[in-house]
Scaffold this active site. Structure first.
Site, PDB file in Angstrom:
ATOM      1  N   GLY A 160     -51.503-122.491   0.765  1.00 29.81           N
ATOM      2  CA  GLY A 160     -50.285-121.829   0.300  1.00 29.81           C
ATOM      3  C   GLY A 160     -50.530-120.590  -0.517  1.00 29.81           C
ATOM      4  O   GLY A 160     -49.594-119.954  -0.996  1.00 29.81           O
ATOM      5  N   HIS A 161     -51.795-120.199  -0.701  1.00 21.20           N
ATOM      6  CA  HIS A 161     -52.123-119.053  -1.567  1.00 21.20           C
ATOM      7  C   HIS A 161     -53.162-118.170  -0.914  1.00 21.20           C
ATOM      8  O   HIS A 161     -54.339-118.263  -1.244  1.00 21.20           O
ATOM      9  CB  HIS A 161     -52.642-119.569  -2.901  1.00 21.20           C
ATOM     10  CG  HIS A 161     -52.592-118.563  -3.999  1.00 21.20           C
ATOM     11  ND1 HIS A 161     -53.637-117.737  -4.303  1.00 21.20           N
ATOM     12  CD2 HIS A 161     -51.616-118.260  -4.875  1.00 21.20           C
ATOM     13  CE1 HIS A 161     -53.324-116.977  -5.337  1.00 21.20           C
ATOM     14  NE2 HIS A 161     -52.101-117.289  -5.705  1.00 21.20           N
ATOM     15  N   PHE A 162     -52.891-117.340  -0.097  1.00 27.35           N
ATOM     16  CA  PHE A 162     -51.649-117.015   0.610  1.00 27.35           C
ATOM     17  C   PHE A 162     -51.893-117.244   2.083  1.00 27.35           C
ATOM     18  O   PHE A 162     -52.965-116.867   2.558  1.00 27.35           O
ATOM     19  CB  PHE A 162     -51.275-115.546   0.376  1.00 27.35           C
ATOM     20  CG  PHE A 162     -51.013-115.210  -1.064  1.00 27.35           C
ATOM     21  CD1 PHE A 162     -49.790-115.516  -1.639  1.00 27.35           C
ATOM     22  CD2 PHE A 162     -51.978-114.610  -1.839  1.00 27.35           C
ATOM     23  CE1 PHE A 162     -49.531-115.181  -2.961  1.00 27.35           C
ATOM     24  CE2 PHE A 162     -51.725-114.292  -3.155  1.00 27.35           C
ATOM     25  CZ  PHE A 162     -50.511-114.572  -3.727  1.00 27.35           C
TER      26      PHE A 162
END
Length: 155
Positions: A55-57
């Site tokens: 999720g990052h990124f």
């Protein structure tokens, strides 16, 4: 120099004995240099399989800055733990907490495939509180730096 019970390089099995962190939050893979009560050089191999990259990124994996600081804090804890003299009885329940971060600076992103070198110098230790200057590098490039304060306590 005081004799310690550990030899270099310090491997992950020994690191796991000294730090309470476990996957996915253990952020130090190896210790390659140590001057007891003075400095440590450790590293983290940043793999594309790290859970935070989901999720990052998405599409451009970047290690979160707060985790770089955490890796430096863990290296600080290892500096204290590895500096204990051979004749010292280690408290297996002792924990070392990050209590303060000052002057945090991020100069470059850390990506999957990087080796994050963690350099920590002890500024002072007083009554279980340690103050450390910490720097993270990828190759010869400083990617982050800060001053860290940690405090030890028995669990």
């Amino acid at each position: 120099m005081t004799a310690t019970r550990y030899t270099l390089p310090v491997d992950i099995a020994t690191i796991r004995k000294l730090l309470p962190h476990r996957y996915p939050f253990l952020l130090v893979d190896r210790v390659i240099a140590l001057q007891p009560n003075a400095s440590i050089h450790a590293y983290k191999n940043v793999s594309v399989n790290e859970p935070f990259f989901q999720g990052h990124f998405p599409g451009h994996p970047v290690m979160p800055g707060v985790l770089i600081i955490e890796a430096l804090a863990q290296a600080s804890g290892l500096l204290v733990g590895l500096s204990q003299p051979v004749d010292t009885v280690r408290d297996e329940n002792a924990l070392y907490y990050l209590v303060k971060v000052d002057r945090a600076r991020f100069n470059r992103i850390v990506e999957a495939g990087d080796r994050l070198d963690l350099h920590v110098q002890m500024k002072r230790m007083l009554r279980g509180m340690g103050l450390f200057d910490a720097r993270a590098l990828v190759g010869d490039i400083e990617v982050a730096s800060c001053e860290i304060m940690c405090a030890g306590r028995s669990a």
